[in-house]
Structure formats: C-alpha cells, structure tokens
Design an enzyme around this catalytic site. Sequence first.
Site, PDB file in Angstrom:
ATOM      1  N   TYR A  68      40.286  50.731  40.316  1.00  0.00           N
ATOM      2  CA  TYR A  68      40.875  49.612  39.580  1.00  0.00           C
ATOM      3  C   TYR A  68      42.388  49.807  39.445  1.00  0.00           C
ATOM      4  O   TYR A  68      43.175  48.886  39.689  1.00  0.00           O
ATOM      5  CB  TYR A  68      40.230  49.511  38.201  1.00  0.00           C
ATOM      6  CG  TYR A  68      40.927  48.571  37.233  1.00  0.00           C
ATOM      7  CD1 TYR A  68      40.750  47.197  37.326  1.00  0.00           C
ATOM      8  CD2 TYR A  68      41.738  49.073  36.208  1.00  0.00           C
ATOM      9  CE1 TYR A  68      41.380  46.336  36.425  1.00  0.00           C
ATOM     10  CE2 TYR A  68      42.361  48.227  35.312  1.00  0.00           C
ATOM     11  CZ  TYR A  68      42.178  46.853  35.422  1.00  0.00           C
ATOM     12  OH  TYR A  68      42.806  46.017  34.537  1.00  0.00           O
TER      13      TYR A  68
ATOM     14  N   LYS B 161      45.494  47.446  40.870  1.00  0.00           N
ATOM     15  CA  LYS B 161      46.559  46.912  40.023  1.00  0.00           C
ATOM     16  C   LYS B 161      47.932  47.383  40.505  1.00  0.00           C
ATOM     17  O   LYS B 161      48.925  46.653  40.355  1.00  0.00           O
ATOM     18  CB  LYS B 161      46.325  47.322  38.567  1.00  0.00           C
ATOM     19  CG  LYS B 161      45.143  46.615  37.919  1.00  0.00           C
ATOM     20  CD  LYS B 161      45.357  45.108  37.851  1.00  0.00           C
ATOM     21  CE  LYS B 161      44.292  44.398  37.047  1.00  0.00           C
ATOM     22  NZ  LYS B 161      44.555  42.945  36.909  1.00  0.00           N
TER      23      LYS B 161
END
Length: 253
Positions: A149, A153
Amino acid sequence: MEINNAIALVTGASGGIGSHFVEQLLHSGAAKVYVCARSLNRLDELVDLNPDRVIPVELDVTDPDSVIAAANQCSDVNLLINNAGIALNQGVIAADDLKSARAEIEVNYFGMMSMCRAFAPILKQQGGGTIANLVSLVGKVNLPFSGSYSASKAAALSMTQCVRAELASQGTLVVAVMPGTVDTSMASEWPEPKVAPAEVAKATLQGIIDGQEDVYPGEQAAQVSEQLLSNPKGVEKYMAGFLPGMALAGATA
C-alpha cells in the site's frame, strides 16, 4: 480557487473520507457535487443530503470505459477530488502472492492517473480548476506493515508531481493530500493517534482555497513531515520496526 459555487467530483464517495468531503463541500457552498462509487445504491444517503446538488455517478476507477463515461457525464467539473483507495495491509516479501499489491496499485495509482488524464481537458475548459489527490504520509516513507500500500501511494505521489508540472500551463492547481492515520474503517486496526476524516476534508478544502500544493491534515502528519526533513533516515528506521503481522503502536497510515 473558491469552493463556493464550485462543481466538484468525489471518487470513493460512499465511505471513509469520501462522505465527509461531500458534507464539507455542501457546507462550503459547492453548487454541485458528483458522488462516485462502483454501485449506485451505496450513494443513496449522500444524495439524500441535498438531492438538487448531489448527483450520483457509477464509477470504477480501474475500468477505463467507466472513467470515460464519468468524464462525459460530468463535463462541467472544476474540482476533482481523487479519494478512492484501498489498503490491504500486506508486506512485500511476507505476502503470499502479488494479488494485494496489484489491487492496490490498480486503484491507488492507475485509477488515480486515469481520472487525472480524463478530467485534465475538462478542467482546462473550466479555466484550470483543481485536482486534489488523496495520497498518504506513507507515500513518503514506507510502513512495512502495509508495505505494498505504501508503495502504491509513493507511486501516486510521484504521479501527482508529474501531473502538477504538466498542467501548470493550463492553470490547474494539483494538490497532494498526505494525512497520517485516518479514523476510518480501513484503518480500524491501526493505533492512535488518528485524524478525524472530517478534519482531512476540511483541511484539504482550505488548502485548495489557499492554493497549497501539499496538505498535511492533522498533527501527526505535520510532525512526521517535519521529521522527514530533519531526520529522514531516523523516520525510516522507526517505521521499519512495524513489520507485517505485528501489532502496531504509533505508526502512520
């Protein structure tokens, strides 16, 4: 730009931070808010807030045809809020396979990129407008507990900087929004401190009004962003202690 009389579109509007963006936009006088989700029935409560100003749109940011259809339907937008995102809390080496990483990159990076590409010409027609991309503080420093994740990002942050450069000539403000842990269901297993999603929405809209390119909602995000300037390796080593499968204490999301 001013939020009053703006025509906004919010992806991922049905949950997490998205619904708070819709509420803040209405409170701030937005003339129209397109609220987007993969299923229209998830948008009923938002539409009920103000049926004259809240327009539901079925949208899957990972489907190019769906993104094009949304751009065609919402051709008057001058404020794009790319809020849709997923976090599956997997490491890179510790994960069983690449399924989570691929899913996160498809939504958090490619989905956001597709929306920027589809709406850039629309914003140009509206005089420039604004794109606000919900990135994350872990786009700047990886949290191994949710490592893939974090990587998605980081890609989203880099892409945001590229879009900012490419759209500067048409007068489009491109904002990277980088909160720490946000108090949503997606971060239910994450520890305090957490910033309220309403505060993220409010800080983002104020940042847009003020013309800020980077917004750090909440005390945690502000502190860690400063620490990344003064002691980036120290922050990295601290975050490296939060490994996949561990109980978290004090990390960011």
